[in-house]
Design a protein around this motif. Structure first.
Motif, short mmCIF file in Angstrom:
data_model
loop_
_atom_site.label_atom_id
_atom_site.label_comp_id
_atom_site.label_asym_id
_atom_site.label_seq_id
_atom_site.Cartn_x
_atom_site.Cartn_y
_atom_site.Cartn_z
N LYS A 5 39.12 46.00 36.84
CA LYS A 5 38.91 45.58 38.22
C LYS A 5 37.48 45.07 38.44
CE LYS A 5 39.68 47.02 42.99
NZ LYS A 5 40.17 48.12 43.86
N GLY A 6 37.34 43.77 38.66
CA GLY A 6 36.04 43.18 38.94
C GLY A 6 35.09 43.14 37.77
N SER A 7 35.56 43.46 36.58
CA SER A 7 34.67 43.54 35.41
C SER A 7 35.04 42.45 34.41
CB SER A 7 34.78 44.91 34.74
OG SER A 7 34.09 44.93 33.51
N LEU A 8 34.17 41.46 34.24
CA LEU A 8 34.41 40.38 33.28
C LEU A 8 34.36 40.91 31.85
CD1 LEU A 8 34.82 37.41 32.60
CD2 LEU A 8 32.34 37.10 32.78
N SER A 9 33.40 41.75 31.56
CA SER A 9 33.25 42.24 30.19
C SER A 9 34.46 43.06 29.76
CB SER A 9 31.97 43.06 30.04
OG SER A 9 32.00 44.20 30.89
N ASN A 10 34.93 43.96 30.63
CA ASN A 10 36.10 44.77 30.27
C ASN A 10 37.36 43.94 30.20
OD1 ASN A 10 34.51 47.03 30.12
ND2 ASN A 10 35.22 47.95 32.02
N THR A 11 37.48 42.96 31.09
CA THR A 11 38.64 42.08 31.05
C THR A 11 38.69 41.31 29.74
OG1 THR A 11 38.72 41.83 33.46
CG2 THR A 11 39.73 40.09 32.16
N LYS A 12 37.55 40.83 29.28
CA LYS A 12 37.52 40.14 27.99
C LYS A 12 37.94 41.06 26.85
CE LYS A 12 34.03 36.57 28.92
NZ LYS A 12 32.68 36.09 28.60
N LYS A 13 37.43 42.29 26.87
CA LYS A 13 37.79 43.24 25.81
C LYS A 13 39.30 43.50 25.80
CE LYS A 13 33.38 45.74 25.70
NZ LYS A 13 33.05 45.49 24.29
N ILE A 14 39.87 43.64 26.99
CA ILE A 14 41.31 43.94 27.08
C ILE A 14 42.14 42.75 26.62
CG2 ILE A 14 43.20 44.45 28.69
CD1 ILE A 14 41.09 46.04 30.34
N THR A 47 43.84 38.92 36.04
CA THR A 47 43.85 37.53 36.48
C THR A 47 42.91 37.30 37.66
OG1 THR A 47 45.83 38.03 37.82
CG2 THR A 47 46.16 37.07 35.63
N ALA A 48 42.67 38.34 38.47
CA ALA A 48 41.69 38.20 39.55
C ALA A 48 40.30 37.90 39.00
CB ALA A 48 41.67 39.47 40.41
N VAL A 49 39.97 38.54 37.87
CA VAL A 49 38.69 38.25 37.22
C VAL A 49 38.72 36.83 36.65
CG1 VAL A 49 37.17 38.89 35.32
CG2 VAL A 49 38.25 40.67 36.70
N ALA A 50 39.84 36.44 36.04
CA ALA A 50 39.94 35.10 35.46
C ALA A 50 39.89 34.01 36.52
CB ALA A 50 41.25 34.99 34.68
N GLU A 51 40.31 34.33 37.73
CA GLU A 51 40.30 33.33 38.80
C GLU A 51 38.89 32.79 39.05
OE1 GLU A 51 41.95 32.76 43.39
OE2 GLU A 51 41.90 34.75 42.48
N SER A 52 37.90 33.63 38.87
CA SER A 52 36.52 33.20 39.12
C SER A 52 35.77 32.87 37.83
CB SER A 52 35.76 34.28 39.90
OG SER A 52 35.78 35.51 39.19
N ASN A 53 36.49 32.77 36.71
CA ASN A 53 35.83 32.45 35.45
C ASN A 53 36.69 31.45 34.67
OD1 ASN A 53 35.26 33.02 32.37
ND2 ASN A 53 33.52 33.86 33.48
N ALA A 54 36.26 30.18 34.72
CA ALA A 54 37.04 29.10 34.13
C ALA A 54 37.22 29.28 32.62
CB ALA A 54 36.38 27.76 34.43
N GLU A 55 36.19 29.76 31.95
CA GLU A 55 36.28 29.92 30.50
C GLU A 55 37.35 30.93 30.13
OE1 GLU A 55 33.45 31.20 26.69
OE2 GLU A 55 32.69 31.34 28.75
N LEU A 56 37.39 32.04 30.85
CA LEU A 56 38.41 33.05 30.57
C LEU A 56 39.80 32.51 30.85
CD1 LEU A 56 38.99 36.00 29.79
CD2 LEU A 56 38.76 36.61 32.21
N ARG A 57 39.96 31.72 31.90
CA ARG A 57 41.27 31.13 32.20
C ARG A 57 41.72 30.21 31.07
NH1 ARG A 57 39.00 30.01 37.18
NH2 ARG A 57 39.06 27.76 36.79
#
Length: 581
Positions: free
Chosen positions: A345-354, A386-396
């Motif tokens: 939730k709200g964490s780019l680094s953890n979202t990437k790891k997952i 996906t909420a994190v990805a919404e604000s990060n084009a590279e992750l999307r």
């Protein structure tokens, strides 16, 4: 304050010195003076008990739990000094300073004796707590120092037992007692933490002596973790690496579940803790536990897709050695899914790891085959990712493009939920997830907007509200394919449904959602007869008059939409100027 920083051995040496000095002072009194022999007897008894305490501290194989001892010493120092002052006055009664000092009475001696007796009782209680007695358990008696607050004595006894007892069952019972105390009220929680209750509980958890001991420790820690201040105490006690190590080492499904519930609660309360868990790579064992018994090879084989992160999936956790029931295994998966959502939730680094693991495919399979709480938790996790990805084009681009196998598999399940699931608890997060990914879908993707538009007819307001917000993300100017998506919404009969949505509620917040969507449609497909026949221009004009006072930031959007519609609907506004709010 200075006394607090002294080692417990230094404090013991000081107390013994004061007690010995009192014995000597009483013996030096002349026989004719007031009888203070009781003070000498009590002081000698104190010195003996203090030396026993010193031997106990020295012989302890672990760090000695000294909180009650320090509190007792604080009172004991005052009592010994008061007794010493009394003896000093006795010596001076027949001297030239007789008129200066108050006359010492037998009542004064009795009062000081009573104070020393209380200190003796405190130390005896302390020794009864710390001296091993495998059958006694926690000492139920109440020392004088805690007479005004019995809970303090129970907290001290239980913490000391968890820390020092040689009997595992006794330690487990004490940990459970602390959990029960913590569950009573917030004051007890604060007291347990202030009295250094977290370290022995973490020690019990880390030792892994038995599943029962780890479950008791994790449950009590969970009861204590209720706000940021308390979580900070956990961090200071090195709880985060301990929890991660336990997850890596544990072979019990139930222990894993309890520990994951604890870390979820900590991560949910404190974002800094959330990030710290990520740095400790806690997502790896959690994803592995979640994926256990989930068949994923069919997706990998049929897609011909070799995951570039295969090396990150070879997490070598210890296999379960206990016999877990299906219900216990399900509980673990439910807890794992919830943990992934709180960590992402709200964490780019953890979202990437997952997302660097097989988590997306695993979540998609569980959404497909499971039901109820696990299905809901998996969908919520996907929503947070996906909420994190919404604000990060590279992750999307790297993870959620629809042509990637994992993303395509996930999208298939989102659409299945959208088309076939009646439960709003499933439908709403599915819609939210699609909205977060709105900028990833190409114009030719025709499977999504039809089912979304149909949800505008849903009887549940949460579903329709979320649908309008998601459709707005498809047609907002930030979306590269906003014109094509707008045309698709019209083709799926979206405009009448949006009008019905606006009529269904008097809530101005709801009206703003629908009006914003209509405005975007007007900007992109304003030349459509569908908008003219639905009298969208009149609706937007009327809506502007009713909402602009509360939402002035909508002024420019309303003006542009009405101007654009007037360009293509001249007959509607003949001889009338365009309304500009």
């Amino acid at each position: 304050m200075a006394q607090h920083h002294k080692s417990i051995q230094q404090q013991l040496a000081l107390q013994i010195l004061l007690a010995d000095r009192l014995v000597k002072s009483v013996k030096d009194l002349q026989p004719s003076k007031l009888d203070c022999s009781d003070l000498a007897t009590l002081a000698a008894q104190l010195a003996h008990l203090l030396r026993s305490t010193a031997r106990l501290v020295t012989s302890s194989s672990t760090t000695f739990y000294d909180r009650p001892l320090r509190s007792i010493f604080s009172n004991l120092s005052l009592n010994l000094e008061r007794a010493q002052t009394l003896v000093r006055k006795c010596k001076q009664r027949s001297g030239i300073l007789r008129q200066v000092f108050a006359i010492t009475t037998a009542a004064d001696v009795r009062k000081v004796s009573s104070l020393l007796e209380s200190s003796i009782a405190d130390i005896k209680w302390l020794l009864s707590v710390f001296v091993p007695d495998d059958n006694a358990g926690v000492n139920p008696s109440l020392p004088p120092i805690a007479s005004n607050d019995p809970v303090l004595a129970w907290v001290w006894s239980n913490i000391a037992t968890v820390h020092h007892s040689t009997q595992l069952k006794v330690r487990v019972d004490a940990a459970n007692s602390l959990g029960s105390l913590a569950g009573d009220n917030d004051r007890n929680k604060k007291m347990i933490i202030e009295e250094d209750g977290i370290p022995p509980l973490l020690k019990l958890l880390k030792e892994g002596a038995s599943p029962e001991s780890q479950i008791a420790a994790a449950a009590t820690l969970h009861a204590l973790a209720t706000d940021g201040e308390k979580i900070s105490a956990f961090v200071r006690s090195m709880a985060i690496p301990t929890i991660v190590q336990v997850l890596n080492d544990s072979t019990s499904v139930v222990v894993r579940t309890n520990v994951i519930n604890l870390l979820s609660k900590m991560a949910e309360i404190d974002p800094l803790v959330q990030e710290e868990f990520g740095r400790e790579n806690v997502t790896r064992p959690i994803v592995t536990f979640l994926a256990n018994d989930v068949v994923l090879d069919d997706i990998i084989t049929t897609s011909g897709y070799q995951y570039h992160f295969n090396s990150s999936l070879s997490f070598n956790y210890k296999k379960e050695t206990d016999v877990a029931s299906p219900e216990e295994k399900l509980d673990l998966k439910i807890s794992c899914a919830r943990a992934l959502w709180t960590l992402s939730k709200g964490s780019l680094s953890n979202t990437k790891k997952i997302t660097e693991t097989k988590a997306l495919i695993c979540l998609a399979k569980l959404i497909q085959h499971e039901n109820q709480q696990l299905q809901i938790n998996c969908l919520t996790t996907v929503t947070e990712l996906t909420a994190v990805a919404e604000s990060n084009a590279e992750l999307r681009r790297q993870v959620f493009k629809p042509n990637l196998p994992a993303a395509r598999t996930l999208l298939d399940q989102l659409l299945r939920v959208l088309n076939h699931e009646p439960n709003p608890e499933l439908v709403v997060p599915a819609i939210t997830t699609i909205g977060s990914l709105a900028r990833t879908f190409p114009a030719k993707e025709t499977r999504i907007l039809g089912p979304l538009v149909s949800k505008l007819d849903n009887e549940v307001s949460d579903v329709t509200n979320e649908t309008v917000m998601t459709l707005t993300k498809f047609v907002c100017p930030d979306n590269f394919n906003c014109v094509e998506h707008s045309k698709a919404i019209l083709e799926f009969n979206g405009v009448p449904r949006i009008m019905g949505f606006l009529k269904s509620s008097d809530d101005i917040k709801i009206q703003v959602l629908g009006l914003k969507l209509l405005c975007y449609l007007a900007l992109h497909v304003g030349n459509s007869n569908v908008l003219e026949e639905a009298r969208v221009l009149s609706v937007i004009e009327g809506g502007a008059r009713s909402v602009l006072t509360q939402y002035p930031d909508m002024r420019e959007l309303f003006a542009k939409a009405m101007h654009h519609l007037n360009l293509y609907q001249p007959g509607v506004r003949t001889h009338k100027p365009a309304y500009v709010p």
